[in-house]
Design a protein around this motif. Structure first.
Motif, PDB file in Angstrom:
ATOM      1  N   MET A 215       1.000  -1.361   0.189  1.00  0.00           N
ATOM      2  CA  MET A 215       0.042   0.010  -0.070  1.00  0.00           C
ATOM      3  C   MET A 215       0.875   1.293  -0.070  1.00  0.00           C
ATOM      4  SD  MET A 215      -2.503   1.279   3.061  1.00  0.00           S
ATOM      5  CE  MET A 215      -3.873   0.172   2.814  1.00  0.00           C
ATOM      6  N   LYS A 216       0.482   2.103  -0.927  1.00  0.00           N
ATOM      7  CA  LYS A 216       1.374   3.398  -0.940  1.00  0.00           C
ATOM      8  C   LYS A 216       0.663   4.362  -0.781  1.00  0.00           C
ATOM      9  CE  LYS A 216       4.693   4.989  -4.451  1.00  0.00           C
ATOM     10  NZ  LYS A 216       4.944   4.962  -5.873  1.00  0.00           N
ATOM     11  N   VAL A 217       1.129   5.295   0.429  1.00  0.00           N
ATOM     12  CA  VAL A 217       0.482   6.494   1.009  1.00  0.00           C
ATOM     13  C   VAL A 217       1.287   7.711   0.733  1.00  0.00           C
ATOM     14  CG1 VAL A 217      -0.219   7.621   3.183  1.00  0.00           C
ATOM     15  CG2 VAL A 217      -0.314   4.877   3.040  1.00  0.00           C
ATOM     16  N   ASP A 218       0.601   8.483   0.199  1.00  0.00           N
ATOM     17  CA  ASP A 218       1.162   9.964  -0.201  1.00  0.00           C
ATOM     18  C   ASP A 218       0.945  10.906   1.161  1.00  0.00           C
ATOM     19  OD1 ASP A 218       1.059  10.654  -3.674  1.00  0.00           O
ATOM     20  OD2 ASP A 218       2.754  10.353  -2.200  1.00  0.00           O
ATOM     21  N   ASP A 219       2.050  11.204   1.655  1.00  0.00           N
ATOM     22  CA  ASP A 219       1.753  12.218   2.904  1.00  0.00           C
ATOM     23  C   ASP A 219       2.181  13.599   2.189  1.00  0.00           C
ATOM     24  OD1 ASP A 219       3.210  12.373   6.216  1.00  0.00           O
ATOM     25  OD2 ASP A 219       1.552  13.421   5.285  1.00  0.00           O
ATOM     26  N   GLN A 220       0.983  14.327   2.378  1.00  0.00           N
ATOM     27  CA  GLN A 220       1.141  15.558   1.397  1.00  0.00           C
ATOM     28  C   GLN A 220       1.455  16.698   2.538  1.00  0.00           C
ATOM     29  OE1 GLN A 220      -0.505  16.333  -1.480  1.00  0.00           O
ATOM     30  NE2 GLN A 220      -0.869  14.431  -2.161  1.00  0.00           N
TER      31      GLN A 220
END
Length: 114
Positions: free
Chosen positions: A1-6
């Motif tokens: 699972m790839k999570v983009d932390d903005q």
């Protein structure tokens, strides 16, 4: 699972600091609650809720523990008023006289059945 932390690095740091403060506060509150529970167990008044015994699956008190608690309650209770009356010779009052009947001693050899 790839999570983009903005979030920016400053936002992440602020979030981590807030989490650490919350954990510290929670620990302090837990220690305070435990100290209050220990004090309540020490007081042992009729209104004290023994949270430790009800929160855990603790066994009922042993007879020795019950006796120790009874002694503790006895020593911390208010003293009962005395019913004895003492007269001081300096006031002119005499000490109460013994009005009880005394038993007669049997004389040796005077048995009723023979």
């Amino acid at each position: 699972m790839k999570v983009d932390d903005q979030r920016s690095d400053a936002d992440r740091k602020a979030s981590e600091d807030a989490t650490r403060r919350n954990e510290h506060s929670a620990g302090r509150l837990a220690r305070h609650r435990e100290s209050q529970a220990r004090e309540a167990l020490g007081r042992r008044s009729p209104t004290t809720f023994d949270a430790g015994r009800f929160a855990t699956n603790a066994q009922p008190l042993t007879p020795a523990e019950q006796a120790a608690q009874a002694r503790q309650r006895k020593h911390t209770a208010e003293p009962r008023p005395t019913s004895a009356r003492f007269n001081s010779p300096s006031t002119g009052d005499e000490a109460p006289k013994d009005t009880g009947k005394k038993k007669k001693k049997k004389k040796p050899g005077s048995g009723g059945a023979g």
